[in-house]
Write an enzyme that holds these catalytic residues in place. Sequence first.
Site, PDB file in Angstrom:
ATOM      1  N   GLU A 189     -22.629   6.173  29.316  1.00 19.31           N
ATOM      2  CA  GLU A 189     -22.447   7.611  29.098  1.00 19.31           C
ATOM      3  C   GLU A 189     -23.789   8.208  28.666  1.00 19.31           C
ATOM      4  OE1 GLU A 189     -19.248   8.741  29.529  1.00 19.31           O
ATOM      5  OE2 GLU A 189     -19.111  10.624  28.433  1.00 19.31           O
TER       6      GLU A 189
ATOM      7  N   LYS B 196     -15.343   6.791  21.902  1.00 19.23           N
ATOM      8  CA  LYS B 196     -15.280   7.533  23.169  1.00 19.23           C
ATOM      9  C   LYS B 196     -16.360   8.615  23.097  1.00 19.23           C
ATOM     10  CE  LYS B 196     -12.127   9.744  26.379  1.00 19.23           C
ATOM     11  NZ  LYS B 196     -13.044  10.807  26.743  1.00 19.23           N
TER      12      LYS B 196
HETATM   13  P1  AMP Z   1     -11.433  10.870  30.332  1.00 15.70           P
HETATM   14  O1  AMP Z   1     -12.605  11.642  30.875  1.00 15.70           O
HETATM   15  O2  AMP Z   1     -10.669  11.558  29.262  1.00 15.70           O
HETATM   16  O3  AMP Z   1     -10.565  10.292  31.454  1.00 15.70           O
HETATM   17  O4  AMP Z   1     -12.033   9.591  29.596  1.00 15.70           O
HETATM   18  C1  AMP Z   1     -12.738   8.611  30.275  1.00 15.70           C
HETATM   19  C2  AMP Z   1     -14.212   8.882  30.158  1.00 15.70           C
HETATM   20  O5  AMP Z   1     -14.673   8.633  28.858  1.00 15.70           O
HETATM   21  C3  AMP Z   1     -15.063   7.943  30.991  1.00 15.70           C
HETATM   22  O6  AMP Z   1     -15.146   8.353  32.326  1.00 15.70           O
HETATM   23  C4  AMP Z   1     -16.412   8.011  30.307  1.00 15.70           C
HETATM   24  O7  AMP Z   1     -17.167   9.063  30.865  1.00 15.70           O
HETATM   25  C5  AMP Z   1     -16.065   8.383  28.877  1.00 15.70           C
HETATM   26  N1  AMP Z   1     -16.400   7.351  27.892  1.00 15.70           N
HETATM   27  C6  AMP Z   1     -16.925   7.613  26.696  1.00 15.70           C
HETATM   28  N2  AMP Z   1     -17.123   6.513  25.997  1.00 15.70           N
HETATM   29  C7  AMP Z   1     -16.704   5.479  26.750  1.00 15.70           C
HETATM   30  C8  AMP Z   1     -16.647   4.054  26.554  1.00 15.70           C
HETATM   31  N3  AMP Z   1     -17.062   3.488  25.418  1.00 15.70           N
HETATM   32  N4  AMP Z   1     -16.141   3.306  27.570  1.00 15.70           N
HETATM   33  C9  AMP Z   1     -15.698   3.880  28.708  1.00 15.70           C
HETATM   34  N5  AMP Z   1     -15.739   5.216  28.940  1.00 15.70           N
HETATM   35  C10 AMP Z   1     -16.232   6.010  27.975  1.00 15.70           C
END
Ligand code: AMP
Length: 551
Positions: free
Chosen positions: A285, A237
Amino acid sequence: MLNFARAAAAVGSTPATLEKTRVLAAYLRGLDDDDLRRAAVFMSGRAFSPSQRRTLGLGWSTVSKAVSSLSGRDEDELGSIFRKHSDLGDWAGEALDGRTQPEPVSLQEVDETLEAIRTARGKAKEAPLASLLQRLDPEAARFFIKIISGELRIGLSEGLVEAAIADAFEVPITQVKRVHLITGDIGETALRCKHKQFDTTTVTLFQPVRFMLASPVETAAEAFERMGAGSVWTEEKYDGVRCQLHRQGDRVELFSRDLKETTSAFPELTENAPSLGHDVLFDGEVLAHRDGRVLRFFELQRRLGRKKVSTELREEVPVVLVVFDLLWLDGRPLLDEALETRRRLMEGLGLEAPFLLARLEVATNPDHLDRIFAETRERGNEGLMVKDPLSPYTPGRRGLAWLKLKRPLATLDVVVTAVEWGHGKRKGVLSDYTFAVMDTSAGRLVNVGKAYTGLTDAEIATMTKRFLEITTEDHGHVRLVKPEVVLEVAFDSIQHSTRHKSGYALRFPRIVRIRDDKPVGEIDTRDRVAELYERYFGEKTVPALSEVAET
Ligand code: AMP
């Protein structure tokens, strides 16, 4: 335009949702394609669809000047009309009553006027506005002004416009919503529903697609349970900003998470995308990345929200795009393909910096997933994305095909140094606790955050009594207390802070428990906070970004 205004007024005159939908549906059904597209956008209270990425750039003063001078009324009269309505559109409608030479005006002319206003600069915006108002019936003027002020105030939300489209063209509402999610354009949605074009795999390059979202889970077992799959895919992530890249030949555009165009913010990406050799729509990202290391999010922040990026800043904080999804490749839409197919196609692109492929690892059971999670943590990442390899890309959906596995980074034992009286439901109790860690080199306590959540009402009541007893200084709203109440707090991240003496602030701290068993002499130290900060939020290496780990 008058018909539009009458329909909008009729919608506004009934409080019943079903009736609003019915009235609007009847109006939409009678329109030709071009007007349908326009009316759907105008009815949602907008001059332009968000996907057009246009703004009028029209200030209140220009609007009120145009209306005032056309009306020929003096300031007092205009003022008293305004006080009656407190709404620019309603005010204009009454102020212009009997002061214009109404003639039929089509929605196309309204559209053209909006475009003329948009492209005119400064004072020149008033002329096209005034010349249209001059020809409008006061009722039409009323709604025209409401559209340009961005609010119809007839109790119509985008959801109701969707419902009206469903009703008008006898299409299930879920279908309308799905088309809307993909097009991101209510006008285009109306048109596709009218013509029953439900090929939802249609992606139009340079029209942003809503991002697919992830649901949170806390344990590896929960991830497996919710995904209901034999093995799952995991990706790091990455802690940057979400970005969609559209590339066709030399044309490249970028969009942020809220679908705003951000092309000029990351010239590294736009300059290098033409040499990808393929037309693509990437989801990924953006990370600040130099010499093989990911820079702190704090550094990336310096690059955000800028129209122009200076050469110095580009050199100091270069960015890369970690690609984790592919929604379009050389004319082929891929939304409905399985993630494993999309991934195979991504791998076939032979990406080179500044484009990197997300690191993928397959987990076969919860223990395995836990191990991968632990390794990710070791590398300094806060969490892991868990994805179903068979899932399609579902725009705008927070479903179970993508999960984010996050756990509190760590907990710290801290001591309360000050307390505040709460608000609202917490009125009359001391509920906000500022807490500190020990700065061993200086031999004193230094504050590192403030927690409001985690305790039950009963616990707060008990704590209030205790804090009243150990107050050392009463500053009214805030009380300093004898540092003896030890808390264990969980938190999501750590930031540098100028507010707290420790130089750090824990973000989103929650009280896990009151540690009456722990003496103040054993609480955590500032060094421990600094260590956690460096480990998780300092610069880090994200190894072998493009590597596909074998299971
Ligand atoms: P959150 O912001 O906590 O809802 O987490 C989702 C966000 O993590 C997404 O909107 C992306 O910006 C980020 N993200 C980071 N790495 C990844 C990945 N490998 N796949 C999808 N999202 C990712």
